[in-house]
Scaffold this motif. Sequence first.
Motif, PDB file in Angstrom:
ATOM      1  N   ALA A 147       0.831  -1.210   0.000  1.00 23.54           N
ATOM      2  CA  ALA A 147       0.000   0.000   0.000  1.00 23.54           C
ATOM      3  C   ALA A 147       0.862   1.256   0.000  1.00 23.54           C
ATOM      4  N   ALA A 148       1.924   1.281   0.780  1.00 25.40           N
ATOM      5  CA  ALA A 148       2.772   2.475   0.852  1.00 25.40           C
ATOM      6  C   ALA A 148       3.434   2.773  -0.490  1.00 25.40           C
ATOM      7  N   VAL A 149       3.847   1.748  -1.199  1.00 26.77           N
ATOM      8  CA  VAL A 149       4.478   1.932  -2.512  1.00 26.77           C
ATOM      9  C   VAL A 149       3.453   2.455  -3.511  1.00 26.77           C
ATOM     10  N   LEU A 150       2.259   1.874  -3.501  1.00 23.33           N
ATOM     11  CA  LEU A 150       1.206   2.311  -4.405  1.00 23.33           C
ATOM     12  C   LEU A 150       0.783   3.744  -4.089  1.00 23.33           C
ATOM     13  N   ARG A 151       0.644   4.067  -2.823  1.00 22.31           N
ATOM     14  CA  ARG A 151       0.227   5.432  -2.447  1.00 22.31           C
ATOM     15  C   ARG A 151       1.287   6.458  -2.826  1.00 22.31           C
ATOM     16  N   ALA A 152       2.557   6.101  -2.715  1.00 23.17           N
ATOM     17  CA  ALA A 152       3.626   7.011  -3.151  1.00 23.17           C
ATOM     18  C   ALA A 152       3.515   7.252  -4.659  1.00 23.17           C
ATOM     19  N   ALA A 153       3.230   6.205  -5.420  1.00 24.07           N
ATOM     20  CA  ALA A 153       3.058   6.346  -6.868  1.00 24.07           C
ATOM     21  C   ALA A 153       1.836   7.211  -7.179  1.00 24.07           C
ATOM     22  N   ILE A 154       0.764   7.031  -6.418  1.00 26.73           N
ATOM     23  CA  ILE A 154      -0.447   7.849  -6.594  1.00 26.73           C
ATOM     24  C   ILE A 154      -0.120   9.316  -6.363  1.00 26.73           C
ATOM     25  N   LEU A 155       0.577   9.612  -5.285  1.00 25.53           N
ATOM     26  CA  LEU A 155       0.924  10.998  -4.967  1.00 25.53           C
ATOM     27  C   LEU A 155       1.814  11.615  -6.043  1.00 25.53           C
ATOM     28  N   ARG A 156       2.741  10.839  -6.588  1.00 18.88           N
ATOM     29  CA  ARG A 156       3.582  11.353  -7.678  1.00 18.88           C
ATOM     30  C   ARG A 156       2.728  11.696  -8.899  1.00 18.88           C
ATOM     31  N   GLU A 157       1.794  10.817  -9.236  1.00 15.05           N
ATOM     32  CA  GLU A 157       0.942  11.065 -10.407  1.00 15.05           C
ATOM     33  C   GLU A 157       0.015  12.269 -10.197  1.00 15.05           C
ATOM     34  N   LEU A 158      -0.433  12.465  -8.958  1.00 13.66           N
ATOM     35  CA  LEU A 158      -1.384  13.544  -8.675  1.00 13.66           C
ATOM     36  C   LEU A 158      -0.700  14.866  -8.353  1.00 13.66           C
ATOM     37  N   ASN A 159       0.601  14.899  -8.410  1.00  7.97           N
ATOM     38  CA  ASN A 159       1.344  16.120  -8.102  1.00  7.97           C
ATOM     39  C   ASN A 159       1.046  17.196  -9.146  1.00  7.97           C
ATOM     40  N   ASN A 160       0.456  18.281  -8.713  1.00  8.78           N
ATOM     41  CA  ASN A 160       0.162  19.453  -9.557  1.00  8.78           C
ATOM     42  C   ASN A 160      -0.838  19.218 -10.680  1.00  8.78           C
ATOM     43  N   ARG A 161      -1.680  18.178 -10.559  1.00 11.65           N
ATOM     44  CA  ARG A 161      -2.708  17.999 -11.595  1.00 11.65           C
ATOM     45  C   ARG A 161      -3.875  17.173 -11.056  1.00 11.65           C
ATOM     46  N   TRP A 162      -5.040  17.440 -11.631  1.00  5.37           N
ATOM     47  CA  TRP A 162      -6.249  16.687 -11.313  1.00  5.37           C
ATOM     48  C   TRP A 162      -6.301  15.448 -12.193  1.00  5.37           C
ATOM     49  N   MET A 163      -6.682  14.317 -11.609  1.00  4.60           N
ATOM     50  CA  MET A 163      -6.884  13.088 -12.373  1.00  4.60           C
ATOM     51  C   MET A 163      -8.111  12.373 -11.839  1.00  4.60           C
ATOM     52  N   THR A 164      -8.868  11.774 -12.750  1.00  7.17           N
ATOM     53  CA  THR A 164     -10.008  10.949 -12.334  1.00  7.17           C
ATOM     54  C   THR A 164      -9.472   9.594 -11.882  1.00  7.17           C
ATOM     55  N   PRO A 165     -10.271   8.844 -11.107  1.00  5.66           N
ATOM     56  CA  PRO A 165      -9.831   7.496 -10.736  1.00  5.66           C
ATOM     57  C   PRO A 165      -9.537   6.630 -11.969  1.00  5.66           C
ATOM     58  N   ALA A 166     -10.324   6.785 -13.034  1.00 10.65           N
ATOM     59  CA  ALA A 166     -10.101   5.999 -14.256  1.00 10.65           C
ATOM     60  C   ALA A 166      -8.765   6.352 -14.905  1.00 10.65           C
ATOM     61  N   GLU A 167      -8.441   7.635 -14.974  1.00 10.84           N
ATOM     62  CA  GLU A 167      -7.161   8.058 -15.552  1.00 10.84           C
ATOM     63  C   GLU A 167      -5.991   7.541 -14.725  1.00 10.84           C
ATOM     64  N   LEU A 168      -6.114   7.673 -13.429  1.00  6.56           N
ATOM     65  CA  LEU A 168      -5.060   7.216 -12.530  1.00  6.56           C
ATOM     66  C   LEU A 168      -4.900   5.700 -12.593  1.00  6.56           C
ATOM     67  N   ALA A 169      -6.019   5.000 -12.611  1.00 11.09           N
ATOM     68  CA  ALA A 169      -5.989   3.536 -12.676  1.00 11.09           C
ATOM     69  C   ALA A 169      -5.344   3.056 -13.971  1.00 11.09           C
ATOM     70  N   GLU A 170      -5.638   3.727 -15.071  1.00 11.85           N
ATOM     71  CA  GLU A 170      -5.028   3.349 -16.346  1.00 11.85           C
ATOM     72  C   GLU A 170      -3.515   3.558 -16.295  1.00 11.85           C
ATOM     73  N   LYS A 171      -3.115   4.669 -15.726  1.00  9.47           N
ATOM     74  CA  LYS A 171      -1.691   4.994 -15.631  1.00  9.47           C
ATOM     75  C   LYS A 171      -0.944   3.977 -14.759  1.00  9.47           C
ATOM     76  N   LEU A 172      -1.603   3.510 -13.692  1.00  7.48           N
ATOM     77  CA  LEU A 172      -0.958   2.600 -12.737  1.00  7.48           C
ATOM     78  C   LEU A 172      -1.345   1.140 -12.939  1.00  7.48           C
ATOM     79  N   ASN A 173      -2.161   0.873 -13.956  1.00  4.04           N
ATOM     80  CA  ASN A 173      -2.623  -0.484 -14.259  1.00  4.04           C
ATOM     81  C   ASN A 173      -3.350  -1.104 -13.057  1.00  4.04           C
ATOM     82  N   ARG A 174      -4.319  -0.383 -12.541  1.00  6.25           N
ATOM     83  CA  ARG A 174      -5.101  -0.810 -11.381  1.00  6.25           C
ATOM     84  C   ARG A 174      -6.587  -0.678 -11.689  1.00  6.25           C
ATOM     85  N   ASP A 175      -7.429  -1.257 -10.836  1.00  2.00           N
ATOM     86  CA  ASP A 175      -8.877  -1.143 -10.952  1.00  2.00           C
ATOM     87  C   ASP A 175      -9.313   0.213 -10.389  1.00  2.00           C
ATOM     88  N   PRO A 176     -10.052   1.035 -11.159  1.00  2.00           N
ATOM     89  CA  PRO A 176     -10.427   2.373 -10.688  1.00  2.00           C
ATOM     90  C   PRO A 176     -11.264   2.362  -9.406  1.00  2.00           C
TER      91      PRO A 176
END
Length: 94
Positions: A15-44
Amino acid sequence: MEGSSPTALGKKPRAAVLRAAILRELNNRWMTPAELAEKLNRDPKSLAEKHLSKLVKEGLVERRHAQPNHPDQAYRAIQAAPVDKMAAKNRSQN
């Protein structure tokens, strides 16, 4: 982005590794769960329920809309320095 590619995260990252990746992706930009999930290959849905909601509660991520299930919901990382958060916590305890 290094460290946040699906292969770098592995099939089931901690979880900590995934959350760090989430925070990096969300840095300075808005993303939907679907966009983020696609980027990280996860279920939205899982990403929103298990990780984004916890990051919101921890004050590390904010929602674009107050209603969590808003159809156009998006998230971004909150840019507060750790020192600022500690100072605010100390003020609230005094």
